[in-house]
Design an enzyme around this catalytic site. Structure first.
Site, mmCIF file in Angstrom:
data_model
loop_
_atom_site.group_PDB
_atom_site.id
_atom_site.type_symbol
_atom_site.label_atom_id
_atom_site.label_comp_id
_atom_site.label_asym_id
_atom_site.label_seq_id
_atom_site.Cartn_x
_atom_site.Cartn_y
_atom_site.Cartn_z
ATOM 1 N N THR A 7 -20.803 -35.976 20.161
ATOM 2 C CA THR A 7 -20.555 -35.476 21.511
ATOM 3 C C THR A 7 -19.198 -34.797 21.543
ATOM 4 O OG1 THR A 7 -21.866 -37.283 22.450
ATOM 5 C CG2 THR A 7 -20.350 -36.167 23.938
ATOM 6 N N THR A 54 -26.194 -35.678 21.279
ATOM 7 C CA THR A 54 -25.680 -35.079 22.509
ATOM 8 C C THR A 54 -25.481 -36.199 23.507
ATOM 9 O OG1 THR A 54 -25.948 -33.218 24.008
ATOM 10 C CG2 THR A 54 -27.846 -34.654 23.756
ATOM 11 N N GLY A 111 -17.263 -38.361 24.783
ATOM 12 C CA GLY A 111 -16.778 -37.415 23.779
ATOM 13 C C GLY A 111 -15.669 -37.977 22.909
ATOM 14 N N CYS A 137 -18.069 -40.931 20.718
ATOM 15 C CA CYS A 137 -19.271 -40.568 19.958
ATOM 16 C C CYS A 137 -19.008 -39.315 19.132
ATOM 17 C CB CYS A 137 -20.433 -40.325 20.924
ATOM 18 S SG CYS A 137 -21.942 -39.772 20.103
#
Length: 178
Positions: A168, A7, A162, A165
């Site tokens: 994410t 996350t 985002g 990764c």
């Protein structure tokens, strides 16, 4: 059994505003189990923001304990965080929990680590999780080179994380305090 992980949580403080945001992806191994998890919340009558990364069950356990500490110390964020960290280090069951928290109120932002550390981040920027380094770098560049509000910095930093990764996504929950 594989652990749920991955996350990105990021917090930015500028002037009298603080924003805390996170993505919504929950991953088990190489499978996305959920894309709309809510890892950022308001607690203590909306006066404290908290975001968590790591094992979901562990994070909820810590979140419950942190809320109890806030009640015990009448909303004093630093005392609640330090007391939680002491428990985390000394309790055998808690030591096995794999999660991190970012907490913020109107004056203070703190990172509470799985090692029992309580950190006051420099420059008003904190990030945790698998995309934390990407988000923190993006937020630092934006804070130093723009006049964007903290909420906008958090949103852009999460968007960049985002994109980079794989753990994410771009389903964000962002909360602010003034």
């Amino acid at each position: 059994m594989e652990q749920y992980h991955g996350t990105t949580i990021v917090s930015v403080r500028r002037g009298n505003q603080v924003a805390l945001g996170g993505d919504g992806q929950v991953t088990l191994g190489n499978i996305v189990m959920k894309g709309t998890a809510r890892k950022v919340r308001r607690i203590y009558n909306g006066k404290v923001l908290v975001g968590f990364a790591g094992s979901t069950a562990d994070a909820f356990s810590l979140l419950d304990r942190f809320e109890a500490k806030l009640e015990k110390y009448q909303g004093n964020l630093t005392r609640a965080a330090v007391d939680l960290a002491k428990d985390w280090r000394s309790d055998r069951a808690l030591r096995r929990l794999e999660a991190m928290l970012i907490t913020a109120d109107r004056e203070t932002t703190l990172v509470i680590t799985g090692n029992g550390d309580v950190l006051d981040p420099e420059g008003g920027i904190a990030a945790i999780g698998s995309g934390g380094a990407y988000a923190q770098s993006a937020a630092k560049a934006l804070v130093e080179n723009t006049e964007l509000a903290p909420r906008d910095v958090v949103e852009k930093a999460l968007t960049i994380a985002g994109e980079l990764c794989i753990y994410t996504n771009t389903n964000f929950v962002i909360e602010t305090l003034e």
